[in-house]
Design a protein around this motif. Structure first.
Motif, PDB file in Angstrom:
ATOM      1  N   ARG A   1     -42.655  23.415 -18.392  1.00  0.00           N
ATOM      2  CA  ARG A   1     -44.090  23.202 -18.217  1.00  0.00           C
ATOM      3  C   ARG A   1     -44.494  23.218 -16.754  1.00  0.00           C
ATOM      4  O   ARG A   1     -45.590  23.658 -16.406  1.00  0.00           O
ATOM      5  N   ALA A   2     -43.615  22.762 -15.862  1.00  0.00           N
ATOM      6  CA  ALA A   2     -43.941  22.762 -14.432  1.00  0.00           C
ATOM      7  C   ALA A   2     -44.193  24.183 -13.943  1.00  0.00           C
ATOM      8  O   ALA A   2     -45.152  24.437 -13.197  1.00  0.00           O
ATOM      9  N   ARG A   3     -43.362  25.123 -14.348  1.00  0.00           N
ATOM     10  CA  ARG A   3     -43.535  26.520 -13.934  1.00  0.00           C
ATOM     11  C   ARG A   3     -44.828  27.088 -14.507  1.00  0.00           C
ATOM     12  O   ARG A   3     -45.585  27.782 -13.805  1.00  0.00           O
ATOM     13  N   SER A   4     -45.106  26.782 -15.750  1.00  0.00           N
ATOM     14  CA  SER A   4     -46.349  27.249 -16.376  1.00  0.00           C
ATOM     15  C   SER A   4     -47.572  26.678 -15.664  1.00  0.00           C
ATOM     16  O   SER A   4     -48.570  27.378 -15.448  1.00  0.00           O
ATOM     17  N   ASN A   5     -47.493  25.401 -15.281  1.00  0.00           N
ATOM     18  CA  ASN A   5     -48.624  24.778 -14.591  1.00  0.00           C
ATOM     19  C   ASN A   5     -48.836  25.355 -13.195  1.00  0.00           C
ATOM     20  O   ASN A   5     -49.965  25.502 -12.740  1.00  0.00           O
ATOM     21  N   VAL A   6     -47.757  25.672 -12.500  1.00  0.00           N
ATOM     22  CA  VAL A   6     -47.897  26.289 -11.180  1.00  0.00           C
ATOM     23  C   VAL A   6     -48.552  27.664 -11.311  1.00  0.00           C
ATOM     24  O   VAL A   6     -49.340  28.072 -10.439  1.00  0.00           O
ATOM     25  N   ASP A   7     -48.269  28.381 -12.382  1.00  0.00           N
ATOM     26  CA  ASP A   7     -48.948  29.652 -12.622  1.00  0.00           C
ATOM     27  C   ASP A   7     -50.458  29.442 -12.757  1.00  0.00           C
ATOM     28  O   ASP A   7     -51.260  30.235 -12.246  1.00  0.00           O
ATOM     29  N   LYS A   8     -50.843  28.372 -13.439  1.00  0.00           N
ATOM     30  CA  LYS A   8     -52.277  28.063 -13.563  1.00  0.00           C
ATOM     31  C   LYS A   8     -52.879  27.727 -12.204  1.00  0.00           C
ATOM     32  O   LYS A   8     -53.993  28.146 -11.872  1.00  0.00           O
ATOM     33  N   ILE A   9     -52.136  26.964 -11.427  1.00  0.00           N
ATOM     34  CA  ILE A   9     -52.604  26.602 -10.090  1.00  0.00           C
ATOM     35  C   ILE A   9     -52.798  27.859  -9.243  1.00  0.00           C
ATOM     36  O   ILE A   9     -53.792  27.994  -8.521  1.00  0.00           O
ATOM     37  N   ALA A  10     -51.856  28.788  -9.338  1.00  0.00           N
ATOM     38  CA  ALA A  10     -51.953  30.032  -8.578  1.00  0.00           C
ATOM     39  C   ALA A  10     -53.212  30.802  -8.954  1.00  0.00           C
ATOM     40  O   ALA A  10     -53.924  31.321  -8.073  1.00  0.00           O
TER      41      ALA A  10
END
Length: 296
Positions: free
Chosen positions: A132-141
Motif C-alpha cells: 500500500r505504501a508504494r501505491s500511495n506514493v504513486d497517488k502522491i506523485a
C-alpha cells in the motif's frame, strides 16, 4: 535530484525564517538611527554656528531612513506573500490527497506536508516501499504533478539544451521541495542516518517514476526543485517511547521552501545604512570640531 546533508538542509529550509528575523533586525536599526539623530539634534541646539549644516545632514539622513523603512516594509510584504502562496499550495495538495483517500497533515507555519503512517508506512529497519505504501506514493506523485507546475517559476522545455522556460514576474514560486526521511529512536545512530536517507531516496525515486515530468520543474536558479534529506530520529513528531509513537516517527515529510530574494534586498538595505552612517559621521566630526574650539 539533490541530496542535502543536514547543514545544507537546515540552511535552506530556514532561509525564510532567517529573512523574517533579518527584517525584524532592520526595524530595530531604524530606531537606533532615530535615537542617534535625536542625540545629535540636542547636541547641536547649543552650537549655532553648525546648526545649518546639522539640519541639512539630518534631513538627508531622514530621507534615507524613509527609504530604508520602505525597503523593510517591502521585504516583509514579500515574505508575507510567499507564505500566503505556500499556504494555498499546501491546502491544494492536502485536499487532492484526501480526495485520493490519503490521510495527511499540514504544518502551514513551517511549510510541511506530513505523510502519516496511514499514507506511507515503513517497517522497522526497512526503507523499501511495499504494498500500500508504494501505491500511495504513486497517488502522491500524480497529485504533485497536477499541482506543482502552477507554483513553479521555470520548466525545462522539450529541448533541454534551450534552457528552462521561466515566467518572470509570476509571483512567489517554489525554491525547493525537500523529501525528508525519518526513523524512530530505536537502533544504532549511524544506521538510522543511513536508513532515513534511503527512505527519502526511495520515495523520491518512486515519485519521479510515477510522474517523470516533475524533474522538469526548476527554480529561478535553474535547479530541479525536488531534493531529499535524511534526519534519522532527530525530529520526532511523537517523543513518547511506544510502538505507536515509533510507527508515527517512521515517516516521510514534504517540506516546501519558497523563493525569497534576500540577497538583493540585503544589499540594498546595506547600501542605505552605509550612507546613513556616513551622514552620522559627518555630524560627529562637526560636533567634535566645534567642541575643540570651546564654547563661544
Amino acid at each position: 535530484m539533490a541530496i542535502a546533508d543536514d547543514a545544507e538542509q537546515a540552511g535552506s529550509e530556514e532561509g525564510e525564517n532567517y529573512f523574517i528575523s533579518m527584517t525584524d533586525m532592520m526595524v530595530g536599526v531604524l530606531f537606533i538611527f532615530i535615537i542617534m539623530l535625536m542625540v545629535f539634534a540636542l547636541d547641536f541646539r547649543t552650537k549655532t554656528d553648525v546648526q545649518e549644516d546639522a539640519i541639512e545632514v539630518t534631513r538627508e539622513v531622514a530621507r534615507k531612513l524613509d527609504a530604508l523603512s520602505g525597503q523593510v516594509r517591502s521585504a516583509i510584504a514579500t515574505v508575507d506573500a510567499s507564505q500566503q502562496v505556500r499556504r494555498q499550495l499546501l491546502q491544494d495538495i492536502e485536499s487532492q490527497l484526501r480526495a485520493e483517500g490519503l490521510n495527511v497533515q499540514i504544518d502551514e507555519q513551517n511549510g510541511v506536508l506530513r505523510l502519516t503512517e496511514d499514507a506511507v508506512r515503513f517497517e522497522p529497519s526497512r526503507s523499501d516501499l511495499a504494498g500500500r505504501a508504494r501505491s500511495n506514493v504513486d497517488k502522491i506523485a500524480r497529485v504533485l504533478d497536477r499541482v506543482l507546475p502552477a507554483y513553479t517559476a521555470c520548466r525545462v522545455a522539450a529541448a533541454p539544451a534551450d534552457g528552462p522556460a521561466c515566467r518572470p514576474g509570476a509571483g512567489p514560486s517554489l525554491e525547493t521541495v525537500f523529501i525528508e526521511g525519518h526513523t524512530d529512536s530505536t537502533g544504532e545512530d549511524g544506521a538510522n542516518w543511513q536508513l532515513s536517507t534511503e527512505r527519502a531516496v526511495n520515495t523520491y525515486r518512486a515519485i519521479v517514476a510515477g510522474a517523470p515530468h516533475l524533474r522538469s520543474l526548476r527554480n529561478l536558479r535553474g535547479e530541479e526543485i525536488l531534493s531529499v534529506s535524511g534526519y534519522a530520529w532527530t525530529r520526532p513528531i511523537d517523543a513518547t517511547e511506544s510502538r505507536e509513537a515509533w510507527a508515527r516517527n517512521r515517516r516521510i515529510d514534504l517540506r516546501f521552501v519558497m523563493e525569497v530574494d534576500s540577497r538583493r534586498r540585503l544589499e540594498e538595505i546595506r547600501t542605505l545604512t552605509d550612507e546613513m552612517k556616513q551622514q552620522i559621521d559627518r555630524l560627529t566630526a562637526a560636533s567634535a570640531a566645534r567642541s575643540g574650539k570651546g564654547a563661544p
